[in-house]
Design an enzyme around this catalytic site. Structure first.
Site, mmCIF file in Angstrom:
data_model
loop_
_atom_site.group_PDB
_atom_site.id
_atom_site.type_symbol
_atom_site.label_atom_id
_atom_site.label_comp_id
_atom_site.label_asym_id
_atom_site.label_seq_id
_atom_site.Cartn_x
_atom_site.Cartn_y
_atom_site.Cartn_z
ATOM 1 C CB SER A 1 33.600 66.192 76.563
ATOM 2 O OG SER A 1 34.558 65.084 76.563
ATOM 3 C CE LYS A 2 37.131 72.044 80.691
ATOM 4 N NZ LYS A 2 37.004 72.369 81.879
ATOM 5 N NE ARG A 3 36.571 62.686 79.429
ATOM 6 C CZ ARG A 3 35.680 63.120 80.324
ATOM 7 N NH1 ARG A 3 36.240 63.824 81.232
ATOM 8 N NH2 ARG A 3 34.469 63.015 80.354
#
Length: 431
Positions: free
Chosen positions: A202-204
């Site tokens: 994910s983006k994180r």
RNA sequence: GACCCUAUCGUCCAGCGGUUAGGACACUGCCCUUUCACGGCGGUAACACGGGUUCGAAUCCCGUUAGGGUCGCCA
């Protein structure tokens, strides 16, 4: 039949490494088969549709070295290439108005012959498991499955290589092709890229976006190389490959079906390998933007090239280059307290530096070989190990204990600056 | 929950019926060395489990378990 593949990202504001790999595989497939690679932006969800978000996709793909033959920025015979501009095309395929529109599944088994997954048969008979999908909202806008299929038909795509997360959607898409009287393209569903927890990246997660690699000094060819290795292998235990080699060896049939965990450590290692083996011109091309951005006053181009030359074998992140070469262009460089303590504050360091100054002052040939000989001779004369001269000299000249080769630094700095730095260090050194 | 995919060192990738199960990253020992790297030589470490099939299974089949994905008027 000309092979036509595509990358169809939605503009979310960043280019996911998984998406980048999908793009790469599609690009490779097209290029290998003398086909066309098309870029289509799936921006039907207008609330996250911005010019910047489009730009991130263009920049990321270009950075990776992927070029497209048709796309929103350059046009082509099957445009427009932004879904937001294709509403009339979609509307032409449905006739009823008012309310949401669903597609009635024929409820017949669907067989998929996937390039990666092989033959898969889907039992569509149970409406609970496979509900009729909505293809248009009451406001008249169309749903992903429908526009995706319509566009792939209209743009004459022959091969659809995409993430495995679409595998379960594929029978629906095939039903749509059949209903529209079209032959489905050849599908290839590639395994997903997971994070260290085994979840979808994910983006994180660090390194989940191509921007991360651009900013952290990765070479595009290293990232492309790493991305290829997730789910694919050229065989013979080969790993470090140039784009040319990948292009020559890539084969979609050899992609495995296991999801892969993204390992930044290995990508980092591969980056170092690529930097080590790339040509000097390429290194300069990639490193210079970081030098400029850091605002290093390197004076002449020749001076910069000389600095980059001695630093290239050491660099692992291109973004570290400014830090590696900074001390060469200023007398204001910082002294690492630990290095000073360890080398300069050592008893007798001042005397040894003075001896070195004396020896090098007499030196007429300021070359690597000559400098090394002089230093070694001085060490012998003083009756100390070479390290006793090398370490203080390194700190004197660069302020730290780690850096490029010692004699390389002397040569780049020149006689005058080197000796001046020695003198300064001698005054801070222990008697 | 239903459906689909997957299952070899911690991670990535080899292996396609007979191998001391191989390579790479990471970790680690030694060597090289003016630092740090690079490089060289080693080490630790894996076939998820249970049934078959077979003279023989990491490889083929079935099941279990585990992980992932999909089941949206997101894409």
């Amino acid at each position: 039949m000309t092979v036509r593949t595509r990358f169809a990202p939605s503009p979310t504001g960043y280019l996911h490494v998984g998406g980048a790999r999908t793009a790469l595989f599609n690009w490779l497939y097209a290029r290998r088969h003398g086909g066309k690679f098309i870029l289509r932006i799936e921006d039907t969800d207008e609330k996250r549709n911005t010019a910047e978000a489009h730009q991130v996709i263009y920049d990321g793909l270009k950075w990776l070295g992927l070029d497209w033959d048709e796309g929103p920025d350059m046009g082509g015979d099957y445009g427009p290439y932004r879904q937001s501009e294709r509403s009339q095309i979609y509307a032409g395929h449905v006739y009823e108005d008012g309310g949401s529109i669903r597609f009635r599944s024929p409820r017949k088994p669907v067989v998929l012959e996937d390039m990666v997954c092989g033959r898969i048969e889907f039992d569509m008979s149970n409406p609970a498991t496979h509900p009729d999908m909505t293809i248009r909202r009451p406001d008249g806008s169309f749903i992903f499955h429908f526009v995706n299929v319509v566009d792939d038909i209209e743009m004459k795509l022959t091969h659809v290589i995409r993430g495995e997360d679409h595998l379960s959607n594929t029978p629906k898409h095939i039903e749509l092709y059949n209903a529209l009287g079209e032959k489905p393209p050849v599908f290839g569903h590639i395994p997903l890229i997971l994070n260290h927890e085994g979840k979808k990246l994910s983006k994180r997660d660090g390194g989940s976006s191509i921007t991360y690699f651009m900013e952290h000094g990765y070479a595009p060819e290293a990232v492309a190389n790493y991305l290829c290795l997730l789910g694919w292998s050229p065989g013979e235990n080969r790993e470090k490959l140039t784009m040319e080699e990948i292009l020559a060896l890539f084969d979609i049939d050899k992609i495995n079906r296991r999801n892969a965990i993204f390992d930044l450590d290995k990508c980092f290692w591969l980056n170092g390998q690529h930097i080590l083996s790339m040509g000097f011109d390429r290194f300069v091309e990639l490193a210079k933007p970081f030098v400029e951005k850091a605002g290093i006053a390197y004076g002449s181009e020749a001076a910069l090239l000389a600095a980059l030359t001695i630093v290239k074998p050491k660099v692992k992140h291109l973004s570290d280059v400014p830090d590696w070469i900074g001390f060469l262009f200023t007398e204001e460089f910082a002294f690492d307290p630990e290095a000073v303590e360890k080398s300069l504050k050592k008893a007798g360091a001042a005397g040894r530096l003075q001896a070195l100054i004396a020896a090098l002052t007499k030196l007429e040939d300021w070359s690597h070989a000559s400098l090394e000989a002089a230093l070694r001779e001085t060490a012998t004369t003083l009756g100390v190990k070479t390290g006793e001269l090398v370490h203080p000299a390194r700190v004197a000249v660069s302020g730290r204990s780690v850096g490029p080769g010692l004699y390389e630094m002397f040569v780049v700095l020149g006689k005058e600056r080197t000796l001046a730095r020695f003198a300064r260090a001698a005054s801070m050194a222990a008697a």
